[in-house]
Design a protein around this motif. Structure first.
Motif, PDB file in Angstrom:
ATOM      1  N   PHE A 217     -43.894 -16.113  31.977  1.00 60.18           N
ATOM      2  CA  PHE A 217     -44.437 -15.204  33.003  1.00 60.18           C
ATOM      3  C   PHE A 217     -45.143 -16.017  34.091  1.00 60.18           C
ATOM      4  CE2 PHE A 217     -47.570 -11.596  34.007  1.00 60.18           C
ATOM      5  CZ  PHE A 217     -46.620 -10.874  34.725  1.00 60.18           C
ATOM      6  N   GLN A 218     -45.903 -17.046  33.690  1.00 55.89           N
ATOM      7  CA  GLN A 218     -46.575 -17.927  34.654  1.00 55.89           C
ATOM      8  C   GLN A 218     -45.549 -18.667  35.516  1.00 55.89           C
ATOM      9  OE1 GLN A 218     -48.984 -19.981  31.578  1.00 55.89           O
ATOM     10  NE2 GLN A 218     -50.762 -19.545  32.889  1.00 55.89           N
ATOM     11  N   ALA A 219     -44.476 -19.154  34.871  1.00 56.47           N
ATOM     12  CA  ALA A 219     -43.436 -19.886  35.605  1.00 56.47           C
ATOM     13  C   ALA A 219     -42.751 -18.987  36.630  1.00 56.47           C
ATOM     14  CB  ALA A 219     -42.417 -20.454  34.621  1.00 56.47           C
ATOM     15  N   TRP A 220     -42.490 -17.727  36.241  1.00 55.82           N
ATOM     16  CA  TRP A 220     -41.869 -16.783  37.189  1.00 55.82           C
ATOM     17  C   TRP A 220     -42.779 -16.559  38.390  1.00 55.82           C
ATOM     18  CZ3 TRP A 220     -44.091 -11.960  38.301  1.00 55.82           C
ATOM     19  CH2 TRP A 220     -43.356 -11.179  39.190  1.00 55.82           C
ATOM     20  N   ASN A 221     -44.078 -16.473  38.160  1.00 49.38           N
ATOM     21  CA  ASN A 221     -45.027 -16.196  39.242  1.00 49.38           C
ATOM     22  C   ASN A 221     -44.989 -17.267  40.328  1.00 49.38           C
ATOM     23  OD1 ASN A 221     -47.231 -14.752  40.508  1.00 49.38           O
ATOM     24  ND2 ASN A 221     -48.581 -16.375  39.757  1.00 49.38           N
ATOM     25  N   THR A 222     -44.654 -18.520  39.972  1.00 47.71           N
ATOM     26  CA  THR A 222     -44.609 -19.599  40.981  1.00 47.71           C
ATOM     27  C   THR A 222     -43.504 -19.362  42.010  1.00 47.71           C
ATOM     28  OG1 THR A 222     -43.119 -20.969  39.632  1.00 47.71           O
ATOM     29  CG2 THR A 222     -45.507 -21.260  39.308  1.00 47.71           C
ATOM     30  N   LEU A 223     -42.536 -18.499  41.680  1.00 44.61           N
ATOM     31  CA  LEU A 223     -41.435 -18.206  42.606  1.00 44.61           C
ATOM     32  C   LEU A 223     -41.804 -17.134  43.629  1.00 44.61           C
ATOM     33  CD1 LEU A 223     -38.515 -18.073  39.982  1.00 44.61           C
ATOM     34  CD2 LEU A 223     -39.198 -20.026  41.398  1.00 44.61           C
ATOM     35  N   ASN A 224     -42.916 -16.434  43.393  1.00 47.63           N
ATOM     36  CA  ASN A 224     -43.323 -15.371  44.311  1.00 47.63           C
ATOM     37  C   ASN A 224     -43.884 -15.945  45.598  1.00 47.63           C
ATOM     38  OD1 ASN A 224     -42.626 -13.301  42.512  1.00 47.63           O
ATOM     39  ND2 ASN A 224     -44.608 -13.437  41.460  1.00 47.63           N
ATOM     40  N   LYS A 225     -43.797 -15.164  46.653  1.00 53.63           N
ATOM     41  CA  LYS A 225     -44.226 -15.630  47.978  1.00 53.63           C
ATOM     42  C   LYS A 225     -45.217 -14.637  48.572  1.00 53.63           C
ATOM     43  CE  LYS A 225     -39.667 -17.676  48.738  1.00 53.63           C
ATOM     44  NZ  LYS A 225     -39.110 -17.245  47.467  1.00 53.63           N
TER      45      LYS A 225
END
Length: 589
Positions: A217-225
């Motif tokens: 979930f943390q890794a996915w959040n890094t893709l958000n802008k």
């Protein structure tokens, strides 16, 4: 009220619209840990603190059941169009980014959807919507196109939107948008995060949620802008985790019920042979036998006195209010709002003979009926003593969860149904919700989840007219037409009176005018209006027609409760000084 003052507006949304309000930044990042406000509304003091500590904050409403709203969020920058909503009359705002927010009543089963159509999202449980007069990153303001100040209604979600949802579900039964795996932009992050968290939690076993689901979930959040803050990410993950745990436990509970209970099927021929009860009423035409009945009113309206007097009438088989026949019953009285000593003291004032009254009392701060802990013991006692009627003072005190949660109320209802299956009539005290600009009517006045109204067989509304009289109204009765409203007088102990006295039924037309007068006085206490404006505010409630409102205005003017001034050709009405002072005192009481 200054519609451009964010603190005043935040308080208005919280108090008048009963919304869960939080502060949010221009980039749509909550400025507090907002997870708990998805299930609990902040108090007025908390709202004041939010916006006093963050004076430049924007205002956001937590969507879904907590605020009783679903919002359609349209963003033209991503291909969204509001053409389908051009003829929709509901609360509507224009966003600072040039989009639109359409507000609709919350409905169970309607979830969050990102990209339901191009540039169109649905915000339900766990969503956030920015409200006017917030300022967008572009420095443009959010503004109401159809706002709450003119009492614009919030209508049900249109059928065409529900058709879109059905089509979306049939195309994608998993209800998961694969596009969010690539990351999303501001404005889509909260809903997408909830969906992503749910997906990950279902991929892992519960003991791997922290070691497996959370890092992904943390890794996915890094893709958000831009990415969400760590605090906000934890808040979403914790909230969805709790929902998943509740869902799993309820699923196990349902499976146990299905496994351990045989299904009884009755043919139509067998049903025709079943005896029809001769007496359908516990209290004639007022309270149905073997039903669940809610007695509701505002604080200090005499609910506890009246329901205790009702217990005496039922236990003795005497007429309720010296007018309505009762079926003599064995009563179990659970008191959690009042100490038992006070209850007994009141009981002694109501009857000259306490001997032989079949009333049993329970006073326990630890008694809760949303679990199985006490149900078996209560059931045994009910069978042993032949209890026919269970009285609860009050409903809110018999469970620990949030009364606005349909899941919590559903659990309470299941437990009450278990007791009701013993042949019990269950009568409980409840309270009205906060008043809005104009009064709600009937069962809509009940505080908390709409499931409370849905589970009862009859609602009896109590309204204190003055220190000596009460108005009692039966609404939302399931098995017959409602009984007309009637007036009872309170007992005068100085005259040796011990019971409430029926004095007659209410003239409904006159009562409607009086109710309209209260709404008009409430409206004019905030600002002055002409007759057309008063009608435009009150009429959408559906309670009054033009004639009723005009007659109410005329009577208020003739009795000098409102005054009239000419402004050009317009007649402007205002509350007279003495009456305005009384209204302020009433509102503070």
């Amino acid at each position: 009220m200054d519609i451009n003052n964010k603190l005043q507006q935040a308080i208005y949304y919280s108090e008048s619209l009963n919304w869960s309000i939080i502060p949010i930044s221009k980039n749509k990042t909550p400025l507090i840990d907002w997870a708990k406000y998805q299930n609990k509304k902040p108090t007025k003091d908390e709202v004041v603190k939010f916006f006093s500590e963050n004076p430049d904050a924007n205002i956001a409403v937590v969507t879904g059941q907590i605020s009783n709203i679903i919002v359609v969020d349209i963003d033209p920058r991503h291909g969204g169009s509001n053409e389908a909503f051009n003829r929709t009359t509901t609360l509507t705002s224009k966003t600072g980014g040039g989009g639109f927010h359409y507000f609709f009543k919350f409905e169970e089963g309607i979830q969050n959807y990102t990209g339901l159509r191009p540039g169109l999202d649905i915000k339900s449980n766990g969503g956030l919507i920015v409200l006017p007069p917030s300022v967008h990153e572009s420095d443009k303001k959010y503004e109401w196109l159809m706002g709450p100040y003119a009492s614009t209604p919030i209508i049900a979600l249109p059928n065409f939107v529900k058709d879109w949802i059905k089509n979306k579900q049939s195309v994608n039964p998993a209800k998961f948008d694969q596009n969010i795996l690539k990351g999303v932009f501001a404005g889509q992050r909260n809903v997408s995060a909830a969906s992503m968290a749910g997906k990950l939690l279902n991929l892992f076993s519960q003991d791997e949620w922290q070691t497996g689901a959370w890092p992904m979930f943390q890794a996915w959040n890094t893709l958000n802008k831009p990415p969400m803050s760590e605090q906000e990410l934890q808040s979403v993950f914790k909230s969805i985790s709790s929902n998943e745990l509740r869902s799993k436990s309820q699923s196990i509970y349902r499976n146990d019920l299905l496994t351990n209970r045989e299904l009884e099927i009755i043919s139509f021929d067998e049903m025709k042979k079943m005896p029809i009860p001769q007496n359908l009423w516990l209290v004639d035409k007022l309270m149905p036998k073997s039903g669940i009945i809610c007695l509701s009113g505002r604080p200090k309206s005499g609910k506890s006195w009246l329901i205790l007097y009702l217990a005496v009438c039922l236990a003795s088989g005497s007429k309720f209010c010296d007018h309505f026949s009762t079926e003599k019953s064995n009563v179990l009285y659970i008191t959690k709002d009042e100490p038992l000593s006070l209850t007994i003291s009141r009981l002694k004032q109501m009857t000259l003979n306490l001997n032989g009254l079949s009333i049993s009392f329970i006073e326990s701060p630890f008694l809760f009926l949303d679990t199985d802990t006490y149900i078996d013991r209560l059931t045994s006692f009910i069978k042993e003593k032949g209890i026919n009627v269970l009285i609860i003072d009050s409903f809110r005190r018999i469970f620990e969860g949030d009364e606005n949660s349909s899941q919590v109320i559903s659990k309470v209802q299941n437990q009450l149904k278990k007791l009701q299956s013993q042949g019990l009539t269950i009568i409980f005290i409840h309270h009205h919700g906060k008043e809005s600009l104009y009064k709600k009517s009937g069962g809509d006045q009940l505080r908390g989840s709409s499931d409370i109204l849905a589970m009862v067989d009859s609602v009896v509304i109590l309204e204190k007219k003055d220190n000596t009289t009460l108005k009692i109204s039966q609404t939302d009765v399931r098995n017959s037409l409602p009984l007309g409203s009637f007036i009872v007088t309170l007992p005068d102990s100085s005259l040796g009176e011990i019971g409430f006295k029926f004095t007659g039924f209410v003239d409904e037309d006159k009562a409607k005018i009086e109710e309209a007068q209260e709404d008009i006085l409430n409206l004019l206490s905030k600002s002055n209006h002409n007759q057309t404006e008063i009608i435009s505010v009150l009429k959408p409630s559906g309670k009054y027609g033009d004639t009723t409102i005009k007659n109410a205005i005329q009577e208020l003017y003739e009795t000098k409760k409102i005054s009239l001034t000419l402004k050009g050709k317009q007649k402007i009405y205002s509350v007279t000084t003495s009456n305005n002072k009384q209204l302020n005192l009433d509102n503070k009481a």
